[in-house]
Design a protein around this motif. Structure first.
Motif, PDB file in Angstrom:
ATOM      1  N   GLU A  55       0.827  -1.212   0.000  1.00  0.00           N
ATOM      2  CA  GLU A  55       0.000   0.000   0.000  1.00  0.00           C
ATOM      3  C   GLU A  55       0.862   1.264   0.000  1.00  0.00           C
ATOM      4  O   GLU A  55       0.571   2.229  -0.714  1.00  0.00           O
ATOM      5  CB  GLU A  55      -0.928  -0.016   1.216  1.00  0.00           C
ATOM      6  CG  GLU A  55      -2.020  -1.065   1.114  1.00  0.00           C
ATOM      7  CD  GLU A  55      -2.863  -1.198   2.371  1.00  0.00           C
ATOM      8  OE1 GLU A  55      -3.862  -1.933   2.325  1.00  0.00           O
ATOM      9  OE2 GLU A  55      -2.520  -0.575   3.399  1.00  0.00           O
ATOM     10  N   ILE A  59       1.048   4.244  -2.886  1.00  0.00           N
ATOM     11  CA  ILE A  59       0.892   5.673  -2.583  1.00  0.00           C
ATOM     12  C   ILE A  59       2.106   6.452  -3.084  1.00  0.00           C
ATOM     13  O   ILE A  59       1.969   7.547  -3.649  1.00  0.00           O
ATOM     14  CB  ILE A  59       0.676   5.890  -1.071  1.00  0.00           C
ATOM     15  CG1 ILE A  59      -0.687   5.324  -0.654  1.00  0.00           C
ATOM     16  CG2 ILE A  59       0.760   7.370  -0.708  1.00  0.00           C
ATOM     17  CD1 ILE A  59      -0.936   5.331   0.844  1.00  0.00           C
ATOM     18  N   ARG A 117       3.389  10.707   1.782  1.00  0.00           N
ATOM     19  CA  ARG A 117       2.188   9.865   1.798  1.00  0.00           C
ATOM     20  C   ARG A 117       1.002  10.616   2.387  1.00  0.00           C
ATOM     21  O   ARG A 117      -0.129  10.476   1.917  1.00  0.00           O
ATOM     22  CB  ARG A 117       2.479   8.577   2.585  1.00  0.00           C
ATOM     23  CG  ARG A 117       3.370   7.615   1.837  1.00  0.00           C
ATOM     24  CD  ARG A 117       3.986   6.561   2.712  1.00  0.00           C
ATOM     25  NE  ARG A 117       5.015   5.804   1.997  1.00  0.00           N
ATOM     26  CZ  ARG A 117       6.001   5.146   2.574  1.00  0.00           C
ATOM     27  NH1 ARG A 117       6.109   5.121   3.893  1.00  0.00           N
ATOM     28  NH2 ARG A 117       6.896   4.506   1.847  1.00  0.00           N
ATOM     29  N   THR A 118       1.259  11.403   3.419  1.00  0.00           N
ATOM     30  CA  THR A 118       0.188  12.218   4.011  1.00  0.00           C
ATOM     31  C   THR A 118      -0.356  13.204   2.989  1.00  0.00           C
ATOM     32  O   THR A 118      -1.567  13.422   2.895  1.00  0.00           O
ATOM     33  CB  THR A 118       0.726  12.980   5.246  1.00  0.00           C
ATOM     34  OG1 THR A 118       1.222  12.030   6.190  1.00  0.00           O
ATOM     35  CG2 THR A 118      -0.379  13.797   5.905  1.00  0.00           C
ATOM     36  N   VAL A 121      -2.594  11.361   0.463  1.00  0.00           N
ATOM     37  CA  VAL A 121      -3.903  11.035   1.058  1.00  0.00           C
ATOM     38  C   VAL A 121      -4.768  12.293   1.147  1.00  0.00           C
ATOM     39  O   VAL A 121      -5.956  12.270   0.802  1.00  0.00           O
ATOM     40  CB  VAL A 121      -3.712  10.390   2.451  1.00  0.00           C
ATOM     41  CG1 VAL A 121      -5.048  10.256   3.165  1.00  0.00           C
ATOM     42  CG2 VAL A 121      -3.054   9.013   2.312  1.00  0.00           C
ATOM     43  N   ILE A 125      -8.129  12.238  -1.047  1.00  0.00           N
ATOM     44  CA  ILE A 125      -9.319  11.851  -0.272  1.00  0.00           C
ATOM     45  C   ILE A 125      -9.969  13.072   0.380  1.00  0.00           C
ATOM     46  O   ILE A 125      -9.300  13.844   1.061  1.00  0.00           O
ATOM     47  CB  ILE A 125      -8.943  10.820   0.818  1.00  0.00           C
ATOM     48  CG1 ILE A 125      -8.384   9.554   0.183  1.00  0.00           C
ATOM     49  CG2 ILE A 125     -10.146  10.493   1.692  1.00  0.00           C
ATOM     50  CD1 ILE A 125      -7.793   8.582   1.166  1.00  0.00           C
ATOM     51  N   MET A 276     -12.434   9.111   7.409  1.00  0.00           N
ATOM     52  CA  MET A 276     -11.184   9.178   6.646  1.00  0.00           C
ATOM     53  C   MET A 276     -10.600   7.774   6.451  1.00  0.00           C
ATOM     54  O   MET A 276     -10.125   7.420   5.372  1.00  0.00           O
ATOM     55  CB  MET A 276     -10.184  10.075   7.382  1.00  0.00           C
ATOM     56  CG  MET A 276      -8.799  10.125   6.756  1.00  0.00           C
ATOM     57  SD  MET A 276      -8.780  10.808   5.083  1.00  0.00           S
ATOM     58  CE  MET A 276      -8.783  12.558   5.458  1.00  0.00           C
ATOM     59  N   GLU A 277     -10.674   6.958   7.493  1.00  0.00           N
ATOM     60  CA  GLU A 277     -10.167   5.588   7.420  1.00  0.00           C
ATOM     61  C   GLU A 277     -10.948   4.770   6.389  1.00  0.00           C
ATOM     62  O   GLU A 277     -10.363   4.019   5.604  1.00  0.00           O
ATOM     63  CB  GLU A 277     -10.280   4.931   8.804  1.00  0.00           C
ATOM     64  CG  GLU A 277      -9.421   3.694   8.946  1.00  0.00           C
ATOM     65  CD  GLU A 277      -9.424   3.142  10.363  1.00  0.00           C
ATOM     66  OE1 GLU A 277      -9.571   1.917  10.498  1.00  0.00           O
ATOM     67  OE2 GLU A 277      -9.293   3.924  11.314  1.00  0.00           O
ATOM     68  N   LEU A 280      -9.937   5.974   2.975  1.00  0.00           N
ATOM     69  CA  LEU A 280      -8.582   5.517   2.638  1.00  0.00           C
ATOM     70  C   LEU A 280      -8.603   4.058   2.195  1.00  0.00           C
ATOM     71  O   LEU A 280      -7.923   3.684   1.231  1.00  0.00           O
ATOM     72  CB  LEU A 280      -7.660   5.702   3.853  1.00  0.00           C
ATOM     73  CG  LEU A 280      -6.213   5.232   3.685  1.00  0.00           C
ATOM     74  CD1 LEU A 280      -5.538   5.957   2.530  1.00  0.00           C
ATOM     75  CD2 LEU A 280      -5.423   5.427   4.978  1.00  0.00           C
ATOM     76  N   LYS A 281      -9.390   3.231   2.874  1.00  0.00           N
ATOM     77  CA  LYS A 281      -9.495   1.815   2.489  1.00  0.00           C
ATOM     78  C   LYS A 281     -10.036   1.686   1.068  1.00  0.00           C
ATOM     79  O   LYS A 281      -9.556   0.866   0.280  1.00  0.00           O
ATOM     80  CB  LYS A 281     -10.403   1.066   3.472  1.00  0.00           C
ATOM     81  CG  LYS A 281      -9.708   0.701   4.779  1.00  0.00           C
ATOM     82  CD  LYS A 281     -10.631  -0.062   5.706  1.00  0.00           C
ATOM     83  CE  LYS A 281      -9.920  -0.402   7.016  1.00  0.00           C
ATOM     84  NZ  LYS A 281     -10.809  -1.047   7.985  1.00  0.00           N
ATOM     85  N   TYR A 283      -9.879   3.984  -1.287  1.00  0.00           N
ATOM     86  CA  TYR A 283      -8.863   4.533  -2.193  1.00  0.00           C
ATOM     87  C   TYR A 283      -7.786   3.486  -2.485  1.00  0.00           C
ATOM     88  O   TYR A 283      -7.414   3.254  -3.643  1.00  0.00           O
ATOM     89  CB  TYR A 283      -8.255   5.785  -1.563  1.00  0.00           C
ATOM     90  CG  TYR A 283      -7.083   6.368  -2.317  1.00  0.00           C
ATOM     91  CD1 TYR A 283      -7.252   6.902  -3.592  1.00  0.00           C
ATOM     92  CD2 TYR A 283      -5.814   6.400  -1.744  1.00  0.00           C
ATOM     93  CE1 TYR A 283      -6.172   7.444  -4.286  1.00  0.00           C
ATOM     94  CE2 TYR A 283      -4.738   6.947  -2.436  1.00  0.00           C
ATOM     95  CZ  TYR A 283      -4.928   7.462  -3.704  1.00  0.00           C
ATOM     96  OH  TYR A 283      -3.865   8.009  -4.378  1.00  0.00           O
ATOM     97  N   LEU A 284      -7.302   2.817  -1.432  1.00  0.00           N
ATOM     98  CA  LEU A 284      -6.266   1.797  -1.599  1.00  0.00           C
ATOM     99  C   LEU A 284      -6.792   0.592  -2.383  1.00  0.00           C
ATOM    100  O   LEU A 284      -6.082   0.007  -3.200  1.00  0.00           O
ATOM    101  CB  LEU A 284      -5.743   1.349  -0.232  1.00  0.00           C
ATOM    102  CG  LEU A 284      -4.902   2.388   0.520  1.00  0.00           C
ATOM    103  CD1 LEU A 284      -4.675   1.954   1.959  1.00  0.00           C
ATOM    104  CD2 LEU A 284      -3.573   2.630  -0.183  1.00  0.00           C
TER     105      LEU A 284
END
Length: 297
Positions: A55, A59, A117-118, A121, A125, A276-277, A280-281, A283-284
């Protein structure tokens, strides 16, 4: 040994040594007497760590496509903040890194990757804030355990110590003794008296009473088992590298729900973090679906 390929992510390689280095702290925490179970848990840790590295690589690739960059000033600011939080000098930080087998330059590179990476994201997102208080109240009710007064618990403890160099036969005898004491307690004999007579723990002189603890103050593996107990209940036998344990929940206090209005801002932050979590899941998942990933382990 020549390093192995653990995975290929859109033609970029992840090596087995990368996986093992990231997994090492987690593998060190696996403590079990069962060799088969230890192997199963080790394999599980390796696969989870590999998934995280995949992952991260995805990214990183998105960051390159988007042309996102990190400045030296941004890296310096994060490192200074870390030093401030830990009240550490530059020398303290470099010593700590050396103990972990890292150079300061390698550490800067890792910080750069984390910042990048931040940014990816944040760029990719977007999470909508809650539409109204109703959503927050529903979240508060579903997650009430997060919003309680600090809980204190008072366990009783009986330890049957197992020396590191004990033979399998000796371990068997110690376990049998623990089982006998456990049976006596189940039949009504006093836990405190059993602790006084048989426990190898320092709390034996206090009839096994360890006093009060807050959550997070005991070893996680032990605390998890202790907190399953109702007041007056005795645990099954628990095995650690120290030996065999029996615990009794003597007393619990605190843990009462805090009023919604008092924790409203925290509830809002937790709600947004959860959303957000989830995002993110997704998105990944999307990145993985459009990528070519080969697992070689």
């Amino acid at each position: 040994m020549v390093d192995r390929i653990a995975a290929i992510v859109n033609e970029e390689i992840i090596t087995l040594s990368e996986v093992e280095m990231r997994a090492r702290p987690l593998l060190e925490k696996i403590q079990t007497e069962d060799r088969i179970e230890k192997k199963r848990m080790s394999n599980e840790v390796i696969r989870k760590v590999l998934d995280v590295l995949i992952e991260e690589r995805l990214i990183d690739q998105e960051a390159k496509k988007a042309g996102l960059k990190v400045t030296g000033k941004e890296i310096d600011a994060v490192i200074e903040d870390i030093k401030r939080q830990h009240r550490a000098s530059q020398e303290d930080l470099e010593k700590a890194l050396a103990n972990d087998g890292l150079t300061f330059e390698r550490y800067r590179k890792e910080i750069e990757k984390q910042i990048l990476r931040t940014k990816v994201v944040s760029w990719a997102i977007k999470v909508d804030p809650p539409k109204g208080e109703k959503e927050l109240r529903e979240f508060y009710q579903k997650n009430l355990d997060r919003y309680r007064t600090e809980e204190m618990f008072r366990p009783g403890h009986i330890l049957f110590y197992v020396p590191r160099d004990a033979s399998p036969e000796a371990v068997g005898r110690i376990r049998k003794k623990c089982e006998e004491v456990s049976e006596r307690i189940k039949k009504g004999e006093d836990f405190g008296q059993m602790a006084l007579l048989y426990s190898d723990d320092g709390s034996a002189k206090d009839r096994g009473d360890m006093g009060f603890f807050k959550r997070g103050e005991l070893l996680p593996a032990l605390e998890k088992e202790i907190l399953k107990l109702e007041v007056g209940e005795v645990s099954p036998i628990i095995r650690t590298e120290m030996g065999f344990h029996l615990f009794k929940m003597i007393e619990r206090k605190g843990g009462d729900p805090l009023p919604f209005e008092e924790v409203k801002e925290k509830v809002k932050t937790d709600y947004l973090n959860q959303e957000m979590e989830k995002a993110l899941k997704q998105y990944l998942k999307g990145l993985k679906e459009k990528s070519i990933i080969e697992i070689k382990l």
